[in-house]
Write a protein that holds these residues in place. Sequence first.
Motif, short mmCIF file in Angstrom:
data_model
loop_
_atom_site.label_atom_id
_atom_site.label_comp_id
_atom_site.label_asym_id
_atom_site.label_seq_id
_atom_site.Cartn_x
_atom_site.Cartn_y
_atom_site.Cartn_z
N THR A 53 -4.45 -12.22 19.59
CA THR A 53 -5.88 -12.43 19.85
C THR A 53 -5.54 -14.03 20.14
OG1 THR A 53 -7.18 -10.76 19.74
CG2 THR A 53 -8.19 -13.33 19.66
N ASP A 54 -4.84 -14.64 19.70
CA ASP A 54 -4.39 -16.15 19.60
C ASP A 54 -2.92 -15.99 19.59
OD1 ASP A 54 -3.63 -18.47 18.90
OD2 ASP A 54 -3.76 -18.02 16.86
N CYS A 55 -2.60 -15.75 21.19
CA CYS A 55 -0.81 -15.42 21.93
C CYS A 55 0.04 -16.61 20.84
CB CYS A 55 -1.28 -15.83 23.23
SG CYS A 55 0.28 -15.17 23.90
N ASP A 56 -0.80 -17.75 20.98
CA ASP A 56 1.02 -19.12 20.58
C ASP A 56 0.91 -18.68 19.08
OD1 ASP A 56 0.95 -19.96 23.17
OD2 ASP A 56 -0.77 -21.56 22.62
N GLY A 57 0.05 -18.72 18.54
CA GLY A 57 -0.15 -18.14 16.78
C GLY A 57 1.00 -17.00 16.58
N GLY B 140 -4.73 -8.19 27.09
CA GLY B 140 -4.16 -7.91 28.47
C GLY B 140 -3.20 -8.88 28.53
N ILE B 141 -2.61 -8.89 29.23
CA ILE B 141 -1.04 -9.64 29.05
C ILE B 141 -0.11 -9.86 30.36
CG2 ILE B 141 0.36 -7.88 28.86
CD1 ILE B 141 2.38 -9.27 25.96
N ASP B 142 -0.65 -11.42 30.56
CA ASP B 142 0.46 -11.95 31.35
C ASP B 142 2.05 -11.47 31.46
OD1 ASP B 142 1.82 -14.12 30.18
OD2 ASP B 142 -0.55 -15.04 30.72
N ALA B 143 2.33 -12.14 32.95
CA ALA B 143 3.55 -11.99 32.98
C ALA B 143 4.62 -12.86 31.89
CB ALA B 143 4.43 -12.46 34.19
N ALA B 144 4.26 -14.45 32.17
CA ALA B 144 4.68 -15.33 30.66
C ALA B 144 4.84 -14.77 29.37
CB ALA B 144 3.94 -16.37 31.29
N ALA C 36 4.40 -11.74 28.66
CA ALA C 36 5.70 -10.79 28.62
C ALA C 36 7.30 -10.59 28.39
CB ALA C 36 4.90 -9.64 30.14
N ALA C 37 7.33 -12.26 29.64
CA ALA C 37 8.77 -12.86 28.98
C ALA C 37 9.24 -12.82 27.67
CB ALA C 37 9.01 -13.37 30.06
N ARG C 38 8.16 -13.51 26.69
CA ARG C 38 8.28 -14.14 25.46
C ARG C 38 8.46 -13.28 24.55
NH1 ARG C 38 3.91 -18.94 24.78
NH2 ARG C 38 4.67 -19.26 22.97
N LEU C 39 7.61 -12.34 24.94
CA LEU C 39 7.74 -11.02 24.05
C LEU C 39 8.77 -10.24 24.26
CD1 LEU C 39 4.29 -9.51 24.50
CD2 LEU C 39 5.21 -10.95 22.32
N LYS C 40 10.11 -10.08 24.91
CA LYS C 40 11.11 -9.35 25.06
C LYS C 40 12.49 -9.73 23.99
CE LYS C 40 14.90 -7.79 28.19
NZ LYS C 40 14.71 -7.76 29.71
N PRO C 41 12.70 -11.24 23.88
CA PRO C 41 13.66 -11.39 22.70
C PRO C 41 12.88 -11.08 21.35
CG PRO C 41 12.72 -13.65 24.09
CD PRO C 41 12.06 -12.19 24.27
N LEU C 42 11.69 -11.34 21.52
CA LEU C 42 11.08 -10.62 19.56
C LEU C 42 10.60 -9.17 19.40
CD1 LEU C 42 8.01 -13.27 19.97
CD2 LEU C 42 9.83 -13.33 19.27
N ARG C 43 11.82 -8.35 20.37
CA ARG C 43 11.94 -7.32 19.57
C ARG C 43 11.24 -6.24 19.22
NH1 ARG C 43 15.59 -10.43 17.44
NH2 ARG C 43 15.12 -9.36 15.05
#
Length: 137
Positions: free
Chosen positions: A64-68, A95-99, A101-108
């Motif tokens: 919900t607080d994506c950046d946080g 929901g989730i956008d492509a940007a 999703a890309a930020r999540l990948k390295p966070l396992r």
Amino acid sequence: MASMTPSSGLPRILLVEPDGLVRGTVASVCRDLGLAEVVQAVNCELVPKALADDSLSACILSLTDCDGALDVLDRLRQGEYACQADMPVALTATGIDAATAARLKPLRIRRLLLKPFKIRDLVTTVEALVAATTVPG
């Protein structure tokens, strides 16, 4: 903070979710099914205090607080909290956008639950998070 043994004997997971109904439902289902003891936080501002507890074994975090939330995950993976840096983490989101999703990948991230999710999906996710913390012996 020193490691604490939960009185229930169940694994402890952190749930960060602003919606009180969702928090209550998750905690109740986990308790009633004997899956986990849920430590609840309303928002990402409360997470550093919760993650100072090294007895937590997994986390379910709302985007919900994506950046946080992404900041919390980044700091977790860098080992800035008392709990394990490689702790299994699941996310919830509307929901989730492509940007993102890309930020999540390295966070396992182990799993992304899209709201509204079914209780059976939540149970499966908690079981998988808890199983990921169990060391075969």
